[in-house]
Design a protein around this motif. Structure first.
Motif, PDB file in Angstrom:
ATOM      1  N   ALA A 220       0.812  -1.224   0.000  1.00  0.00           N
ATOM      2  CA  ALA A 220       0.000   0.000   0.000  1.00  0.00           C
ATOM      3  C   ALA A 220       0.842   1.269   0.000  1.00  0.00           C
ATOM      4  O   ALA A 220       0.296   2.372   0.062  1.00  0.00           O
ATOM      5  N   THR A 221       2.166   1.130  -0.071  1.00  0.00           N
ATOM      6  CA  THR A 221       3.021   2.320  -0.163  1.00  0.00           C
ATOM      7  C   THR A 221       3.789   2.365  -1.486  1.00  0.00           C
ATOM      8  O   THR A 221       4.722   3.146  -1.642  1.00  0.00           O
ATOM      9  N   CYS A 250     -11.069   4.469   8.422  1.00  0.00           N
ATOM     10  CA  CYS A 250      -9.651   4.538   8.766  1.00  0.00           C
ATOM     11  C   CYS A 250      -8.934   5.486   7.816  1.00  0.00           C
ATOM     12  O   CYS A 250      -9.432   5.798   6.733  1.00  0.00           O
ATOM     13  N   VAL A 251      -7.790   5.935   8.248  1.00  0.00           N
ATOM     14  CA  VAL A 251      -6.871   6.686   7.394  1.00  0.00           C
ATOM     15  C   VAL A 251      -5.635   5.823   7.201  1.00  0.00           C
ATOM     16  O   VAL A 251      -4.983   5.438   8.177  1.00  0.00           O
ATOM     17  N   VAL A 252      -5.355   5.495   5.957  1.00  0.00           N
ATOM     18  CA  VAL A 252      -4.167   4.710   5.624  1.00  0.00           C
ATOM     19  C   VAL A 252      -3.013   5.675   5.399  1.00  0.00           C
ATOM     20  O   VAL A 252      -3.146   6.654   4.655  1.00  0.00           O
ATOM     21  N   THR A 253      -1.878   5.413   6.032  1.00  0.00           N
ATOM     22  CA  THR A 253      -0.746   6.322   5.938  1.00  0.00           C
ATOM     23  C   THR A 253       0.542   5.517   6.085  1.00  0.00           C
ATOM     24  O   THR A 253       0.544   4.290   5.961  1.00  0.00           O
ATOM     25  N   ALA A 261       4.912   6.017  -1.133  1.00  0.00           N
ATOM     26  CA  ALA A 261       3.809   6.963  -0.989  1.00  0.00           C
ATOM     27  C   ALA A 261       2.520   6.202  -0.772  1.00  0.00           C
ATOM     28  O   ALA A 261       2.391   5.033  -1.160  1.00  0.00           O
ATOM     29  N   VAL A 262       1.567   6.862  -0.135  1.00  0.00           N
ATOM     30  CA  VAL A 262       0.218   6.321   0.029  1.00  0.00           C
ATOM     31  C   VAL A 262      -0.726   7.213  -0.755  1.00  0.00           C
ATOM     32  O   VAL A 262      -0.869   8.405  -0.443  1.00  0.00           O
ATOM     33  N   PRO A 299      -1.250  14.719   2.287  1.00  0.00           N
ATOM     34  CA  PRO A 299      -0.133  13.952   1.725  1.00  0.00           C
ATOM     35  C   PRO A 299       0.047  12.620   2.443  1.00  0.00           C
ATOM     36  O   PRO A 299       0.120  12.573   3.671  1.00  0.00           O
ATOM     37  N   ASP A 300       0.054  11.526   1.681  1.00  0.00           N
ATOM     38  CA  ASP A 300       0.218  10.183   2.239  1.00  0.00           C
ATOM     39  C   ASP A 300      -0.859   9.840   3.256  1.00  0.00           C
ATOM     40  O   ASP A 300      -0.625   9.071   4.193  1.00  0.00           O
ATOM     41  N   ARG A 301      -2.057  10.373   3.070  1.00  0.00           N
ATOM     42  CA  ARG A 301      -3.162  10.096   3.979  1.00  0.00           C
ATOM     43  C   ARG A 301      -4.427   9.862   3.154  1.00  0.00           C
ATOM     44  O   ARG A 301      -4.944  10.791   2.521  1.00  0.00           O
ATOM     45  N   ILE A 302      -4.895   8.609   3.159  1.00  0.00           N
ATOM     46  CA  ILE A 302      -6.079   8.237   2.389  1.00  0.00           C
ATOM     47  C   ILE A 302      -7.143   7.709   3.347  1.00  0.00           C
ATOM     48  O   ILE A 302      -6.918   6.721   4.064  1.00  0.00           O
TER      49      ILE A 302
END
Length: 622
Positions: A220-221, A250-253, A261-262, A299-302
């Motif tokens: 996932a990165t 959730c926030v994927v980071t 990067a996410v 940034p990097d937060r989905i």
């Protein structure tokens, strides 16, 4: 002992996606951003079969031994920072691993409490279960286990998350599991942290989705991601994290110091990985993925939301393995012109030469010579020669390698082998996979705590017959396509893909890199089009589903991997490269949709490190 219900998000960090993953990952996670829980996934289906041989020879083994080397240096910091650690590294012997860790904890003068979750190993009960009316039928063929004709060497049922939750509620600091579902490693801590109950369906569904996204670490990165070319610091992508909210979203980071990067696309890649369709069956909840959404919140937060839950199925999967003969693989090379005719003759020679000594032979050429080669390598095709037999003696050095090596003077011009490589002299055991279902009432899901107490986890009281996957009709073609300017180009110019395996079936998700390409991609990627793009699937059953919120079309190709990756003679045994092959296939694409580079969501590049820490201990922060 019961922890109070927390309302702030639970921060879970991955440090392993499979047995053999980056050994420094736990060092990296401990040196990264603040976290509450560490999770490590070690048990791909075939892994249990692989470690079962050691376990049968030595009952003190049977777990992921290098997990011990990973965690030992960090035990003091885990204790000082109050971090919980949950892993399925226990394999076939969670108690044995617990004993080892407890000894290390005592030597370090720490007070960490270790619990283990067991009950997945049903190998010794297979006969009794069948006699009691549980046929353990094959998930794809419907045959009962009694028709297999093989002696199983391992049989592990998939347990859920509530044993992990119970252990954490009783004060465990480290929870060691056998074959729990991959997502249970995240769902168990989330239910403990937020006080979720067994009927909090949507919250539980969100926890499963979060666990599914982070279970494979760097997947996932940017790892194995079709759009890797636009990601920053991709040389050494870091391991993923998730911040789980009380409502199940959730926030994927990731750790800010790490590479990769996410993005919505890297998260989508994991969402469509190794699923059977929109309905994701789990021992704790049936998850409807159809409304799941991904949105960038920084940034990097989905942020991932929209999962819907319902009661879990009354059956769980059992992964059963048995030995089935032997196999061996060697490589040769063919150089020059007339490669097709050279390969045809080489195949005929190999079949004639090895007839009677092997049961099955697969000869596969890799690559195509350049039209104007600038080096001998550019004029060369690699040839993989794989054989299997029921008896080891059929694949000995005399029966296989010496025959292959005898081709030098009488085979095709340009034939050679790599004399600097290790010779293929030792056949390997083949392990066949039998996926079955077992009613959850037959399981003994239990937790053993630090003080020796054992807690039994009863089956979910609302478990019900498994729901079927929805049926999505094939789309029709838009009338406007006939008026659009089209260009022949690889599908990868407008789409991304991620593929994986489920037993003998391949799954592949393809999604539009840009929203404007989704309508065309959806209409174009029909079942018939997939058969055209994947000639090997001409006679196979294909199941198609759509995920409009993430702009994805998902396929299951049944039987593409034979009886499963462990006995599949193809080089790509478990179909990990299938998606990239499809993206390389050319078709007519509207010109206005084509992009010069993989132009999905581009990640920012704020100058993150691209190299690994200089040593495992150099990155450690206590």
């Amino acid at each position: 002992m019961s922890e109070p219900v927390r309302r702030e998000p639970l921060v879970v960090a991955s440090f392993s996606g499979y047995y053999g993953d980056r050994i420094t990952a736990l060092d990296e996670a401990m040196a990264g951003d603040p976290i509450h829980v560490l999770i490590g996934d070690y048990l791909a289906e075939i892994t249990l079969a692989g470690i079962s041989a050691r376990y049968r020879k030595d009952p003190t083994q049977g777990y992921a031994d290098y997990f011990v080397r990973q965690v030992q240096p960090h035990l003091p910091a885990i204790a000082a920072r109050g971090i919980k650690l949950v892993t399925n590294a226990g394999g076939l012997n969670p108690r044995g691993l617990a004993d080892v860790l407890r000894g290390l904890i005592r030597e370090a003068g720490l007070s960490l409490k270790v619990a283990c979750v067991e009950g997945d190993n049903v190998l010794d009960r297979l006969g009794m279960l069948q006699a009691a009316g549980h046929p353990l039928s094959h998930l794809d063929t419907g045959e009962p286990l009694s028709a297999w004709g093989r002696t199983p060497i391992s049989a592990n049922a998939y347990l859920g998350a509530w044993g992990i939750t119970a252990a954490l509620r009783e004060g465990a600091d480290i929870v060691l599991c056998g074959r729990v579902t991959d997502s249970s490693l995240t769902l168990g801590p989330a239910a403990w942290w937020h006080g979720w109950q067994q009927a909090d369906w949507d919250r539980l569904a969100g926890g499963v989705v979060a666990g599914h996204i982070i279970e494979c670490g760097p997947h996932a990165t940017g790892g194995n991601f079709s759009g890797f070319a636009v990601l920053p610091a991709i040389t050494y992508p870091g391991f993923v994290m998730a911040e789980l909210a009380a409502d199940g979203s959730c926030v994927v980071t990731k750790h800010a110091r790490d590479g990769g990067a996410v993005t919505t696309d890297t998260v989508t890649a994991q969402l469509v990985y190794e699923i059977q369709g929109p309905m994701y069956l789990n021992p704790d909840v049936t998850v409807d993925l159809g409304d799941v959404r991904c949105e960038s919140v920084g940034p990097d937060r989905i942020r991932v939301s929209g999962a819907r839950g319902a009661p879990p199925p009354e059956t769980t999967k059992v992964a059963i393995f048995a030995t089935e003969g032997w196999q061996i693989v060697s490589w040769a090379f063919v150089t020059g012109i007339d490669v097709d005719r050279k390969l045809a003759l080489l195949r005929a020679q190999l079949h004639s030469l090895l007839a009677g000594s092997v049961d099955q032979l697969e000869v596969t050429a890799f690559g195509t010579p350049a039209a104007q080669p600038e080096s001998q390598a550019e004029a060369t095709v690699a040839v993989r020669i794989a054989a299997c037999a029921s008896e080891r003696d059929q694949l000995t050095e005399e029966q296989f390698f010496l025959k292959l090596n005898s081709l030098y003077l009488w085979s095709v011009p340009g034939f050679h082998t790599d004399s600097g490589a290790e010779r293929a002299l030792k056949p390997q055991r083949r392990i066949e996979y039998w996926p079955a279902l077992l009613h959850v009432s037959q399981l003994s899901h239990r937790v053993t705590l630090e003080d020796g107490r054992t807690l039994e986890m009863p089956p979910h009281p609302q478990a019900a017959p498994a729901v079927s996957q929805p049926v999505h009709p094939e789309p029709g073609r838009s009338a406007t396509d006939s008026r659009r300017a089209m260009q022949r180009a690889p599908l990868g110019r407008i789409a991304y893909a991620r593929s994986g395996d489920k037993g003998g079936n391949s799954n592949v998700g393809l999604w539009a890199a840009q929203p404007k390409a989704w309508p065309w991609l959806r209409e174009t990627l029909t079942t018939d089009m997939l058969r055209r793009l994947l000639p090997q699937a001409q006679d196979l059953e294909i199941v198609r589903h759509e995920f409009p919120n993430i702009r994805a079309v998902h396929f299951i190709v049944r039987g593409h991997l034979g009886r499963g990756g462990s006995t599949n003679l193809q080089a790509d045994q478990v179909g990990k490269a299938l998606g990239e092959f499809l993206l390389a296939r050319q078709l007519d694409i509207p010109v206005e949709l084509l992009v010069d580079d993989y132009a999905g969501e581009r990640a920012p590049a704020p100058g993150r490190p691209t190299a690994a820490p200089s040593s495992p201990t150099a990155a450690v922060r206590s």
